[in-house]
Design a protein around this motif. Structure first.
Motif, mmCIF file in Angstrom:
data_model
loop_
_atom_site.group_PDB
_atom_site.id
_atom_site.type_symbol
_atom_site.label_atom_id
_atom_site.label_comp_id
_atom_site.label_asym_id
_atom_site.label_seq_id
_atom_site.Cartn_x
_atom_site.Cartn_y
_atom_site.Cartn_z
ATOM 1 N N ASP A 269 0.961 -1.401 0.107
ATOM 2 C CA ASP A 269 -0.087 -0.021 -0.105
ATOM 3 C C ASP A 269 0.776 1.222 -0.048
ATOM 4 O OD1 ASP A 269 -2.458 -1.272 0.054
ATOM 5 O OD2 ASP A 269 -2.469 -1.742 2.285
ATOM 6 N N TRP A 270 2.172 1.200 0.513
ATOM 7 C CA TRP A 270 2.942 2.394 0.604
ATOM 8 C C TRP A 270 3.642 2.855 -0.752
ATOM 9 C CZ3 TRP A 270 8.014 3.529 -0.827
ATOM 10 C CH2 TRP A 270 8.425 4.850 -0.007
ATOM 11 N N ASP A 271 3.716 1.979 -1.747
ATOM 12 C CA ASP A 271 4.093 2.284 -3.078
ATOM 13 C C ASP A 271 3.725 1.007 -3.802
ATOM 14 O OD1 ASP A 271 5.102 3.438 -5.466
ATOM 15 O OD2 ASP A 271 6.937 3.106 -4.814
ATOM 16 N N THR A 272 2.381 1.025 -4.534
ATOM 17 C CA THR A 272 1.954 -0.162 -5.047
ATOM 18 C C THR A 272 2.623 -0.433 -6.461
ATOM 19 O OG1 THR A 272 -0.290 0.443 -4.292
ATOM 20 C CG2 THR A 272 0.028 -1.210 -6.086
ATOM 21 N N PRO A 273 3.295 -1.611 -6.698
ATOM 22 C CA PRO A 273 4.085 -1.867 -7.854
ATOM 23 C C PRO A 273 2.904 -2.044 -9.021
ATOM 24 C CG PRO A 273 3.587 -4.077 -6.420
ATOM 25 C CD PRO A 273 3.428 -2.810 -5.770
ATOM 26 N N SER A 274 3.816 -2.085 -10.179
ATOM 27 C CA SER A 274 3.086 -1.838 -11.552
ATOM 28 C C SER A 274 2.648 -3.423 -11.730
ATOM 29 C CB SER A 274 3.679 -1.418 -12.539
ATOM 30 O OG SER A 274 4.238 -0.059 -12.376
ATOM 31 N N GLY A 275 3.485 -4.309 -11.451
ATOM 32 C CA GLY A 275 3.222 -5.861 -11.670
ATOM 33 C C GLY A 275 4.239 -6.533 -11.064
ATOM 34 N N ALA A 276 4.232 -8.032 -11.430
ATOM 35 C CA ALA A 276 5.190 -8.973 -10.692
ATOM 36 C C ALA A 276 5.503 -10.271 -11.647
ATOM 37 C CB ALA A 276 4.588 -9.528 -9.642
ATOM 38 N N VAL A 277 6.765 -10.552 -11.515
ATOM 39 C CA VAL A 277 7.018 -11.908 -12.296
ATOM 40 C C VAL A 277 7.406 -13.046 -11.299
ATOM 41 C CG1 VAL A 277 7.522 -10.460 -14.289
ATOM 42 C CG2 VAL A 277 9.221 -11.172 -12.673
ATOM 43 N N ARG A 278 7.442 -14.177 -11.753
ATOM 44 C CA ARG A 278 7.628 -15.448 -10.811
ATOM 45 C C ARG A 278 8.405 -15.988 -11.735
ATOM 46 N NH1 ARG A 278 2.689 -18.012 -8.851
ATOM 47 N NH2 ARG A 278 2.817 -16.259 -7.612
ATOM 48 N N ILE A 279 9.767 -16.435 -10.966
ATOM 49 C CA ILE A 279 10.789 -17.010 -11.755
ATOM 50 C C ILE A 279 11.156 -18.585 -10.881
ATOM 51 C CG2 ILE A 279 13.381 -17.056 -12.301
ATOM 52 C CD1 ILE A 279 13.195 -13.991 -12.433
ATOM 53 N N LEU A 280 10.682 -18.486 -9.843
ATOM 54 C CA LEU A 280 10.914 -19.911 -9.053
ATOM 55 C C LEU A 280 9.939 -21.067 -9.734
ATOM 56 C CD1 LEU A 280 11.301 -18.498 -5.576
ATOM 57 C CD2 LEU A 280 13.097 -19.478 -7.225
#
Length: 280
Positions: A269-280
């Protein structure tokens, strides 16, 4: 009376030359004595005597030598004073020059730090604004066509600790909290955002690219509502992100934010990211 009778002569007898010379000498001596006495004054006058002391050559040489020595000593002392004064002036000038140079260098560094801090703060504000725009209800798709950055996120309520590679990544990231942020930093005590992510994934035996835009292009896009510990969060577009961090679970992430905060753990909530990726 006979013509041959002796007639006494009326001529005076001749005096001998020696007697005449004797008398002349006596008379001359008397006259000389009288003349000297007359010139000397009365017979009872005392002779006048006056003593004039003349300097000797030895005293003149001593005084001259003393004067020359004093003059030479004075000249030598004056030369020493001038030399000392010149050295002091040179030292003062050098110190002033070094102080001026040091001040200029300090001002330059301070200005660079202010500029870096202003840039980081502007970047952080821009990232929050962009994230809010991309996460608005009207947004429903990501750069890859899947619903990742456009979907609303929800913090996972699970309290189960991550395991395996994810646990190693999360543990390393959290261990760096409090370290400094330095642009281009790759540890061990200072990091930038992508340097920290790269080092954390290395704990799991995974080699990631060095820069954030390349890191966010790896793996598979995931929705912010389906995050798992160890996922890489990014700000900006997936192929052109300008900031990355590591999701550690519980709606929190760890990242090297900026020079003013360093490595911190923050809420999504402090700085919402634009997106995420999963590598594992």
């Amino acid at each position: 009376m006979s013509h041959t009778a002796h007639i006494p002569s009326h001529r005076k007898p001749r005096r001998s030359a020696s007697k005449l010379a004797l008398r002349a000498g006596v008379a001359g001596g008397v006259l000389s004595t009288i003349a000297v006495a007359g010139a000397a004054g009365p017979a009872n006058a005392e002779p006048v005597t006056e003593t004039i002391e003349m300097p000797t050559l030895g005293s003149l040489d001593t005084e001259l030598a003393s004067a020359v020595s004093a003059s030479a000593e004075a000249s030598h002392q004056e030369a020493l004073d001038l030399s000392l004064r010149a050295q002091e002036d040179a030292a003062i000038a050098k110190a002033a020059q070094e102080a001026k140079k040091a001040k200029a260098e300090a001002d330059r560094k301070a200005e660079a730090e202010r500029a870096e801090k202003a840039r980081a703060e502007a970047q952080e504000r821009a990232s929050r604004t962009q994230a809010r725009t991309q996460l608005s209800p009207a947004s429903s798709s990501s750069d890859s066509g899947s619903s990742d950055s456009g979907s609303s996120y929800s913090a996972d309520s699970s309290t189960q600790a991550p395991t395996g590679s994810a646990a190693a990544i999360v543990a390393f990231a959290r261990a760096q909290i409090g370290d400094a942020y330095v642009s281009g930093g790759t540890g061990p005590n200072s990091w930038d955002c992508s340097g920290l992510v790269q080092a954390a994934y290395r704990q799991a035996g995974i080699d990631l690219p060095r820069v954030s835009s390349s890191q966010s292009s790896m793996g598979t896009s995931v929705s912010l509502s389906n995050l798992q510990p160890g996922d890489i969060l990014y700000w900006g577009s997936r192929s052109g992100s300008y900031h990355v961090a590591i999701y550690v679970g519980g709606g929190m992430y760890v990242g090297a934010q900026n020079p003013s905060t360093g490595v911190v753990e923050r809420s999504l909530d402090w700085d919402t990211p634009s997106g995420a990726v999963r590598i594992l």
